[in-house]
Design a protein around this motif. Sequence first.
Motif, PDB file in Angstrom:
ATOM      1  N   ILE A 214       4.608 111.339  19.372  1.00  0.00           N
ATOM      2  CA  ILE A 214       4.565 111.808  17.991  1.00  0.00           C
ATOM      3  C   ILE A 214       3.254 112.539  17.690  1.00  0.00           C
ATOM      4  N   ARG A 215       3.239 113.197  16.541  1.00  0.00           N
ATOM      5  CA  ARG A 215       2.172 114.142  16.206  1.00  0.00           C
ATOM      6  C   ARG A 215       0.795 113.494  16.100  1.00  0.00           C
ATOM      7  N   SER A 216       0.769 112.223  15.802  1.00  0.00           N
ATOM      8  CA  SER A 216      -0.521 111.519  15.775  1.00  0.00           C
ATOM      9  C   SER A 216      -0.276 110.041  16.056  1.00  0.00           C
ATOM     10  N   GLU A 217      -1.148 109.462  16.884  1.00  0.00           N
ATOM     11  CA  GLU A 217      -1.072 108.021  17.131  1.00  0.00           C
ATOM     12  C   GLU A 217      -2.254 107.328  16.457  1.00  0.00           C
ATOM     13  N   ASP A 218      -3.013 108.086  15.676  1.00  0.00           N
ATOM     14  CA  ASP A 218      -4.175 107.498  15.003  1.00  0.00           C
ATOM     15  C   ASP A 218      -4.324 108.028  13.571  1.00  0.00           C
ATOM     16  N   ILE A 225       5.163 109.157  11.972  1.00  0.00           N
ATOM     17  CA  ILE A 225       6.335 108.266  12.018  1.00  0.00           C
ATOM     18  C   ILE A 225       7.424 108.798  11.085  1.00  0.00           C
ATOM     19  N   LEU A 226       6.978 109.254   9.916  1.00  0.00           N
ATOM     20  CA  LEU A 226       7.929 109.821   8.953  1.00  0.00           C
ATOM     21  C   LEU A 226       8.629 111.050   9.555  1.00  0.00           C
ATOM     22  N   GLU A 227       7.883 111.852  10.302  1.00  0.00           N
ATOM     23  CA  GLU A 227       8.475 113.055  10.899  1.00  0.00           C
ATOM     24  C   GLU A 227       9.598 112.687  11.883  1.00  0.00           C
ATOM     25  N   VAL A 228       9.364 111.692  12.722  1.00  0.00           N
ATOM     26  CA  VAL A 228      10.395 111.348  13.708  1.00  0.00           C
ATOM     27  C   VAL A 228      11.617 110.715  13.018  1.00  0.00           C
ATOM     28  N   ILE A 229      11.364 109.945  11.972  1.00  0.00           N
ATOM     29  CA  ILE A 229      12.483 109.374  11.206  1.00  0.00           C
ATOM     30  C   ILE A 229      13.302 110.497  10.561  1.00  0.00           C
ATOM     31  N   GLU A 264      13.754  99.623   8.158  1.00  0.00           N
ATOM     32  CA  GLU A 264      14.337 100.233   6.955  1.00  0.00           C
ATOM     33  C   GLU A 264      15.116 101.503   7.347  1.00  0.00           C
ATOM     34  N   ALA A 265      14.527 102.300   8.230  1.00  0.00           N
ATOM     35  CA  ALA A 265      15.204 103.512   8.689  1.00  0.00           C
ATOM     36  C   ALA A 265      16.513 103.152   9.394  1.00  0.00           C
TER      37      ALA A 265
END
Length: 504
Positions: A214-218, A225-229, A264-265
């Motif tokens: 994902i785009r950032s792990e930090d 996380i929102l992007e992958v969801i 939730e997703a």
Amino acid sequence: MRKIAVGILVLFIISCKPNPKDFDTIIRNGMIYDGSGSEPYKADIGIKGDTIVFIGDLAKSSAINDVDAKGMTVSPGFIDTHSHHAGVLFEQRDLPAAVSQGITTIISGQDGSSNFPLSKFYKELADTPVAVNIASYSGHNTLRDSVMGKDFKRYASPAEIEKMKALLRQDMEAGALGFSTGLEYDPGIYSNKDEVLQLARELQAFKGRYISHIRSEDRFFWDAILEVITIGKEAKIPVQVSHIKLAMHNLWGKADSLIAILDEARKNGIDITSDIYPYTFWHSTIRVLFPDRKFSDENEAEMILKEITLPEDIILSAYEIQPEYEGKNLAAIAKLENKPPARMLVELIARIEDWEKKNKRGCEEGIMATSMNETDIKKLMQWPHTNICSDGSSSGTHPRGYGAFTRMLGKYVREKKVLSLQEAIYKMTGLAAQHVGISQRGLLKQGYFADIVLFDPATVKDESTIAEPHKFSTGIEKVWVNGMIVFENKKTTGQYPGKIIRRQ
Ligand SMILES: [Zn+2]
């Protein structure tokens, strides 16, 4: 007429003679963990060709290869859903790093980087098979690179996205499992969310999947996380978070919040899953620490060394320019040069950039950095939708390349009891197969391919360390791929029964 009579006579003789060997291989008396997560049971396994043809009592049957597995665990071969072992595939066709830890299937094309075009790779693999089964995703960075070349530090134009879509479709037709991204790396880091979503939308028609570093792990973790969801929701495809981690000190302890968001997703119908490797430290390029790519920003370097990883927790694993620094941590290197660690970090990268300009090629560089915590790792590992991966490579310096799966069994099952043995095996086999969409593997079941690991549950453990990253694990006794033995007596056997696994 006479010919027919002779034929009948021959047939009669053959059928009267008892078949001397009923199976190619029988594994007797082992404790069967079938990969579904259910309770183990004692049984024999009969293999013919590449297939498990019988599980039960084979006391009265015989085989060419008769294996006594008394006291041993018999499990499906491990499926590594995030592997870089294919990096030296044709130089190390027996894949010692993988098979010595029980891996029988590797899923390649990770972090947005894949063999391209996939059809060519599969042709080479068909001509020169290897010891393990291989499946692959089609990588965003690879597609972006072939369309945009050196001019990648910007959003792609609509026409460029169309070109990438066409290449992705080609790879999907060749059998790719889906589409992978590595959004912390060049050139994918320069994409916007719409580019990734548009490409992901192509997968639905193929019943493909999305898997993402994902785009950032930090710093920008929650947004990533929102992007992958969102991709799972909008593209209506299964999505998997690669090597899930909370890699910044102020994210530590937030595993419960993360799991709540993922649950939730899922409740909303999004098929989101993850994989994880069992270490608190990662391995990557040194430049990944600077997502805005402002490598000379010393304030940013200060922040990194406070919030993401400490100077003593960054080990330079490769540094072609000054190989004498390899294996040393940043604090020690800074001391040698009598500089503050933040300045040292900035200078190490500046030297790489200068060197690359002069030499007109990428410099070999890498770091291992500790930035995760054990409690989060355990919780994320226990999440029912997390499977195990290695993220390892055959030639790498991170011990996961040789020890991720055996570390799960030794440290996290036997010692720390984070998972029961059947749960851990499920997360390494049956669940892993589901998460990447492959069938007929990942379970010990009649009719399934005979990918099998035999190990000693009392002694199995990883031996690879930062100091000795290529040391074989203890306790892996035998490994079969498609019915053929690829590892025994602590050695690879030189057999290459691995198959190409295309999307089904
Ligand atoms: Zn990655």
